[in-house]
Design a protein around this motif. Sequence first.
Motif, PDB file in Angstrom:
ATOM      1  N   HIS A   6       0.847  -1.193   0.000  1.00 46.56           N
ATOM      2  CA  HIS A   6       0.000   0.000   0.000  1.00 46.56           C
ATOM      3  C   HIS A   6       0.886   1.249   0.000  1.00 46.56           C
ATOM      4  CE1 HIS A   6      -2.979   2.954   1.265  1.00 46.56           C
ATOM      5  NE2 HIS A   6      -3.920   2.049   0.996  1.00 46.56           N
ATOM      6  N   HIS A   8       0.614   3.908   1.416  1.00 44.33           N
ATOM      7  CA  HIS A   8       0.709   4.545   2.730  1.00 44.33           C
ATOM      8  C   HIS A   8       1.678   3.824   3.666  1.00 44.33           C
ATOM      9  CE1 HIS A   8      -3.521   6.470   2.074  1.00 44.33           C
ATOM     10  NE2 HIS A   8      -2.557   7.130   1.475  1.00 44.33           N
ATOM     11  N   ILE A   9       2.264   2.727   3.175  1.00 48.93           N
ATOM     12  CA  ILE A   9       3.280   2.022   3.954  1.00 48.93           C
ATOM     13  C   ILE A   9       4.658   2.453   3.459  1.00 48.93           C
ATOM     14  CG2 ILE A   9       4.304  -0.221   4.513  1.00 48.93           C
ATOM     15  CD1 ILE A   9       1.550  -1.443   4.388  1.00 48.93           C
ATOM     16  N   GLN A  10       5.434   3.023   4.342  1.00 46.79           N
ATOM     17  CA  GLN A  10       6.786   3.460   4.011  1.00 46.79           C
ATOM     18  C   GLN A  10       7.767   2.343   4.369  1.00 46.79           C
ATOM     19  OE1 GLN A  10       8.078   6.941   6.118  1.00 46.79           O
ATOM     20  NE2 GLN A  10      10.172   6.858   5.337  1.00 46.79           N
ATOM     21  N   ARG A  41       2.978  -6.029   6.681  1.00 51.76           N
ATOM     22  CA  ARG A  41       2.076  -5.234   5.833  1.00 51.76           C
ATOM     23  C   ARG A  41       0.629  -5.375   6.290  1.00 51.76           C
ATOM     24  NH1 ARG A  41       0.618  -7.920   0.314  1.00 51.76           N
ATOM     25  NH2 ARG A  41      -0.458  -9.173   1.887  1.00 51.76           N
ATOM     26  N   GLU A  46      -3.937   0.593   7.734  1.00 50.34           N
ATOM     27  CA  GLU A  46      -4.127   2.023   7.519  1.00 50.34           C
ATOM     28  C   GLU A  46      -2.812   2.752   7.258  1.00 50.34           C
ATOM     29  OE1 GLU A  46      -6.305   3.566  10.796  1.00 50.34           O
ATOM     30  OE2 GLU A  46      -8.070   2.302  10.432  1.00 50.34           O
ATOM     31  N   GLY A  47      -1.765   1.992   6.984  1.00 48.90           N
ATOM     32  CA  GLY A  47      -0.469   2.593   6.698  1.00 48.90           C
ATOM     33  C   GLY A  47       0.460   2.541   7.893  1.00 48.90           C
TER      34      GLY A  47
END
Length: 289
Positions: A6, A8-10, A41, A46-47
Amino acid sequence: MLETFHPHIQVTTNISDDLSLVEGDPTQLHQVLVNLCVNARDAMSEGGILNIAAPDSVVEGMHPDRAPGASEEHYCLVEITDTGHGIEPDILPQIFDPFFTQKPTGTGIGLSSAQSIVTTHGGFIDVQTEPGQGSTFRVFLPAHGKAGDEVIDATGAVDYRGNGEKILVVDDGQIVRKALSQMLGECGYDVLLAADGQEAIDLFHEQRDAIAMVLTDIKMPVMDGPELLRQLKSIDPCVRVVATSGVNSPDSKDAAMSAGAAAFIPKPYTTIELLRTLWTGDTPSHHES
C-alpha cells in the motif's frame, strides 16, 4: 514484492556493510523474509512504517524460553519491524502454531513455516511486540565468516545441476514461482512458468517437445495438481512430473502419485532436496538438514 505494498506504507532499510555470511538455502530464507514482510504489511491496514534491518549481532544473555535454539555465539540478525497493531499477550504464544491465523483469509502456515525453516538452519526467531505499538520479528541465523571469505558449496547442489533442460514450473504463488525460477535458473535449468493448471496445459501443448519435466504444486485454483497430472499424461504418457505441496500429508502424496507423478516433495524443501528429486525422480524419505 515490496512494490505491491500500500502506498501509505513506508519501507525503510538499515543494512550493515559488514554482514556475516549465512550458510543455507536461499529459496527457503527468501520465503521466511517474504512471510514476515507480508505479515507486517497486513498489520498496517491504515499505513505505517516497515523497517528491514540487518546489523551483525552477538547473542549474549538471551533468555532460554525466548531463544531455545541459541547455541551459537555469533549470529547474523535480520529484523522486520512494523508500526501496526501489535500482538495481544494472550495470542502471542500461539502465533507459530500451524494453521493459527487472525486474518479473514489465509492458511495461517506462514509463521509456522518461517519458524520451521529458521530452526532447520540452526537459528531461531524472537518476537518483541506491544499492542498498539507494532512488532519486531528478529531472525537469528548462525554466522559463517564474513562477506569476501572463501565460500564452499556445502549443499552438494553442484552434483545435481541441470544442463539447459527446460522445466515447466506450475504454482499459483507468484513469489514461489519467482524464487524457483531464480534458483533453478542458477542451477542450470531453462525455466518456464505457469500460474495454474490450465496455463500449464496450454504451454505444454505449445512446447511439448522442448519440456523435459514438470514441477507442479498440488493445491491450486482453476485446476488442481492431480487433474493437471492426468491431463498431462493424456497428452504425453511419458511426461516426467514431480509434485509438491505445502500440505505434507499422506493424502497429498497419494493423490499425486496415483495421478502419475514420478515423485512427491513436501514444502518447505531445501535446494539440494529439490535438485536431487528432479535429477533422480526419488521421493525424499525425510528432510535433510
